[in-house]
Enzyme design. Structure first.
Site, PDB file in Angstrom:
ATOM      1  N   CYS A  12      -1.002  -9.443 -14.734  1.00  0.00           N
ATOM      2  CA  CYS A  12      -1.128 -10.699 -13.983  1.00  0.00           C
ATOM      3  C   CYS A  12      -1.710 -11.791 -14.877  1.00  0.00           C
ATOM      4  CB  CYS A  12      -2.025 -10.497 -12.763  1.00  0.00           C
ATOM      5  SG  CYS A  12      -1.396  -9.325 -11.550  1.00  0.00           S
ATOM      6  N   ASP A  50     -38.037 -48.525  12.504  1.00  0.00           N
ATOM      7  CA  ASP A  50     -36.812 -48.771  11.748  1.00  0.00           C
ATOM      8  C   ASP A  50     -36.668 -50.194  11.215  1.00  0.00           C
ATOM      9  OD1 ASP A  50     -36.294 -50.076  14.254  1.00  0.00           O
ATOM     10  OD2 ASP A  50     -34.163 -49.992  13.761  1.00  0.00           O
ATOM     11  N   CYS A  69      -4.622  -7.368 -12.411  1.00  0.00           N
ATOM     12  CA  CYS A  69      -4.494  -6.542 -13.608  1.00  0.00           C
ATOM     13  C   CYS A  69      -4.209  -7.416 -14.821  1.00  0.00           C
ATOM     14  CB  CYS A  69      -3.384  -5.505 -13.437  1.00  0.00           C
ATOM     15  SG  CYS A  69      -1.741  -6.241 -13.250  1.00  0.00           S
ATOM     16  N   ASP A  78     -41.771 -47.193  17.606  1.00  0.00           N
ATOM     17  CA  ASP A  78     -41.215 -48.521  17.833  1.00  0.00           C
ATOM     18  C   ASP A  78     -40.194 -48.398  18.957  1.00  0.00           C
ATOM     19  OD1 ASP A  78     -40.390 -51.256  17.326  1.00  0.00           O
ATOM     20  OD2 ASP A  78     -38.641 -50.393  16.338  1.00  0.00           O
ATOM     21  N   ASP A 115     -41.667 -53.130  11.057  1.00  0.00           N
ATOM     22  CA  ASP A 115     -42.385 -51.850  11.129  1.00  0.00           C
ATOM     23  C   ASP A 115     -42.882 -51.386   9.768  1.00  0.00           C
ATOM     24  OD1 ASP A 115     -41.791 -51.599  13.889  1.00  0.00           O
ATOM     25  OD2 ASP A 115     -39.800 -50.840  13.387  1.00  0.00           O
TER      26      ASP A 115
END
Length: 725
Positions: free
Chosen positions: A44, A624, A41, A444, A628
């Site tokens: 508050c 990875d 309210c 791989d 590669d």
């Protein structure tokens, strides 16, 4: 937790330094957001604002009752932890808001705005419909005119508010002399209103205020449902951005100070308490705990954390305090770089996106020309301006290319969100399209199908005394085989023997003295053993025959499942590695891969991928390593783990965030389904226009029916995209 820095304002004249005295910098304020779930309210609001404004260092505090939130502007030394007890003493529960809650609120603002406009249009439409029923039921003359004017009084302000997004977007386009899909919408609404006002002013029998409001309502309903569709298929970039922490606890000479993350530098020590997120990339220097990495890597089990472990921004510290030495801060953190990658990918343009945009650009002028021709044709045919205007408005509405514009982005957002939750980050805009075409997958070996770390296989074959000697020697070496042996022995409860004079001979192994005997752990030739085909470390104790500790490369989680699923989907699976033939053959046998190539150089891998492409194959390369990179770039589409080298990640189209490889097969399936949904959406949009446009042109669709049909097509496209989830 949030704290946003606001630039300081200019000093007043009385604060200007005297001549010769250097001006002192004005400290910058911070903004603190507090959640107040207990307020309800105006009393508050007054109490909370009074308590906060009375706190030393607070410049201003404002409470929003609707959001149950307080925004506090304060001096830099004021923290949320200082304000929360003040409110608790006043009887109010308070919590500092995290960035995820704040960003969600900002994102929801557009949705709330659309919903409010939709509600106004719906409420006004219902009231005007009730008045229209009276007219349709036989009201005439003065009564009919009164109802029409009341309808106008309701419709005009309601449309001015509710249709504002369409008016703003249309005007923005017309100002720069271009057309967009909102221009025909606005023209249709205005035509309906002008025709209705004209009829009302002349005491005519028909007015279309209800149609104009219903049109606005249905258009807003379609736009709001599209907004909700996009909110459900939430952007991965937004999810990652919400993990960034704005403030951190820095340790300076053992003292704690709370600072903005933007002020942290490399080498700073940062304290992360249990429950907190990592604000930077770094290395643990003190403390033990467990880390939740699920949002970043997809790993559901907590990871044990101890000094020496590398951590990334966004990970959650679960059980104990940790001290982190920063190795990357701000925009250099892995979390921020990942966010940038996702944002770039999501905003990228695929060939389907370009096709949809091109069609929409051609569509807008075509719609206006068709509408104008319909007006002229019907006016010549009927001589009735009202009829011609109604048909022109219906053509404008029903041909709006909303469904065409939604065909691609709705599917792309839903698909990328699904894959992100599965642990895959789409880097390139066309990766999904190319992934859907894959018929061959090349893996791989080391670091991709395998974890790249050796795993001891025959610990139980050795006597305890021998294991104790081997452990003592292994702990003196950093060689991967020694590290693996030591870890396995420790896990089995073995204690190291009292081996003295332990030394490491680089390239060979470690040796020492045990009860007057020389003991060695290392290469076969150095220990007197014969070299076999398996990876092994050999233990020699005195004159006894050397004993072998055999190792295998541990499979990545989900490797077997991924290979099996890909083969079941009818895809050819190959294994290409630079490792020895024996090791590659053994792994291929474990995974059921019949086509493999060992001892391959980087150029051999790229050449094999290129040869497959020349045969008409669509190759997915998963790798990875630096060796590669060429193969990743040569493949039709490529995937690399997040643990891969930077060069491999840059060359790949998709990054696998976690350790599990099983999402790769699901990604291929999702890509096929996404492409299918895009084509379905194009077909839906095309069929809709083929059927709807002729109906509007021949006068069989009123503006109200046209609005309903157009919204239905857009909603259908959005819901079709959500089937990917």
């Amino acid at each position: 937790m949030t704290a946003q820095i606001r630039p300081g304002t200019a000093a007043c004249p009385g604060c200007i330094a005297t001549p010769g005295e250097p001006a002192r910098p004005i400290p910058e304020d911070v903004q603190i957001a507090l959640s107040l779930p207990g307020i309800h309210c105006s009393a508050c609001i007054a109490t909370v604002e009074r308590e906060l404004n009375a706190f030393p260092g607070v410049d201003s505090a404002r409470v929003n009752l609707t959001l149950k939130r307080a925004m506090v502007q304060a001096e830099p030394e004021v923290r949320a932890a200082d304000l929360i007890p003040v409110l608790e003493r006043a009887g109010y529960e308070a919590h500092e808001l995290d960035p995820g809650a704040l960003s969600a609120t900002q994102a929801d603002k557009a949705g709330r705005d659309l919903l409010m406009r939709l509600a106004v249009a719906g409420f006004a439409s219902m009231n005007v419909m009730l008045l229209s029923v009276s007219v349709w039921s036989g009201a005439s003359d003065a009564t009919r005119d009164m109802f029409h004017w009341i309808s106008a009084a309701i419709a005009l302000p309601a449309i001015a508010f509710s249709a504002q997004p369409f008016f703003v977007n249309a005007w923005s386009a017309l100002r720069v002399r271009r057309l967009n899909m909102d221009v025909p919408i606005v023209l249709a609404i205005l035509l309906a209103l002008v025709t209705s006002l004209w009829e009302t002013a002349l005491s005519g029998e028909h007015a279309y205020f209800d149609a104009a409001l219903a049109l606005t309502f249905f258009l807003l309903a379609g736009r709001y449902l599209d907004y909700r569709t996009r909110a459900v298929a939430r952007s991965a970039a937004e999810e990652l951005a919400a993990l960034e922490v704005p403030r951190a606890i820095r340790l300076v000479n053992g003292a704690e100070e709370e600072v903005a993350v933007s002020t942290l530098q490399l080498g700073d020590l940062v304290l992360v308490r249990p429950g907190g997120r990592m604000p930077v990339d770094g290395e643990i220097v003190e403390g033990q705990s467990e880390l939740d990495r699920s949002l970043l890597t997809g790993e559901t089990l907590p990871v044990f954390a101890e000094p020496g472990l590398t951590v990334s921004a966004g990970e959650v510290n679960l059980t104990g305090p940790l001290t982190i030495r920063a190795t990357a801060v701000g925009q250099d953190t892995s979390l921020h770089r990942m966010t940038d990658l996702v944002a770039i990918a999501e905003s990228g343009r695929s060939r389907y996106t370009s096709l949809a945009d091109s069609a929409a650009k051609l569509y807008a002028p075509g719609v206006h020309i068709l509408s104008a021709l319909s007006f002229v044709g019907w006016y010549i045919y009927s001589g009735d301006v009202r009829t011609a205007l109604n048909i022109a408005a219906a053509v404008l509405i029903i041909t709006c290319p909303c469904a065409l514009g939604l065909a691609v982005p709705a599917v792309t957002t839903a698909a990328s969100g699904r894959l992100f939750r599965k642990g895959m980050l789409i880097k390139h805009a066309t990766a999904l399209e190319r992934l859907a075409e894959v018929d061959t997958v090349v893996f791989d070996k080391t670091g991709t199908l395998t974890a790249g770390t050796p795993e001891l296989t025959n610990l139980g074959d050795h006597a305890r005394t021998d294991l104790e000697i081997a452990l003592a020697l292994a702990e003196a070496s950093a060689h991967p085989l020694s590290v693996s042996l030591a870890r396995a022995a420790r896990d089995a409860g073995i204690k190291p023997a009292n081996v003295t004079e332990v030394t490491e001979v680089p390239g060979y192994g470690t040796e020492g003295q045990f009860r007057g005997q020389r003991v060695r752990l290392g290469r076969a030739g150095w220990t007197g053993a014969e070299q076999g085909t398996q990876t092994a470390a050999w233990l020699a104790v005195g004159d006894r025959t050397p004993m072998g500790f055999y190792f295998t490369d541990a499979l990545r989680p989900g490797a077997a499942e991924a290979v099996s699923a890909l083969r079941q989907a009818g895809k050819q699976v190959l294994l290409i590695s630079g490792d020895t033939s024996a090791a590659v053959e053994a792994l291929a046998g474990r995974l059921g891969i019949t086509d493999w190539l060992a001892e391959a150089l980087p150029q051999d891998k790229a050449a094999r991928v290129q040869a497959l492409a020349e045969q008409g194959r669509r190759v997915l390369m998963v790798g990875d390593g630096l060796n590669d990179t060429a193969a990743l770039a040569a493949a039709h589409v490529s995937v690399s783990p997040a643990s891969a080298l930077d060069a491999a990640r840059v060359a790949s189209d998709i990054v696998l965030l976690g350790q599990d490889l099983s999402p790769i097969a699901d990604a291929c399936d999702t890509a096929v389904r996404a492409t299918k949904r895009i084509r379905e959406n194009f077909r839906i949009a095309t069929v809709y226009n083929v059927i709807a446009v002729p109906l509007a042109v021949v006068g069989l669709a009123t503006p109200l029916i046209a609005a309903l049909a157009m919204s239905t097509s857009s909603i259908t496209v959005s819901l079709n995209a959500l089937r990917l989830r």
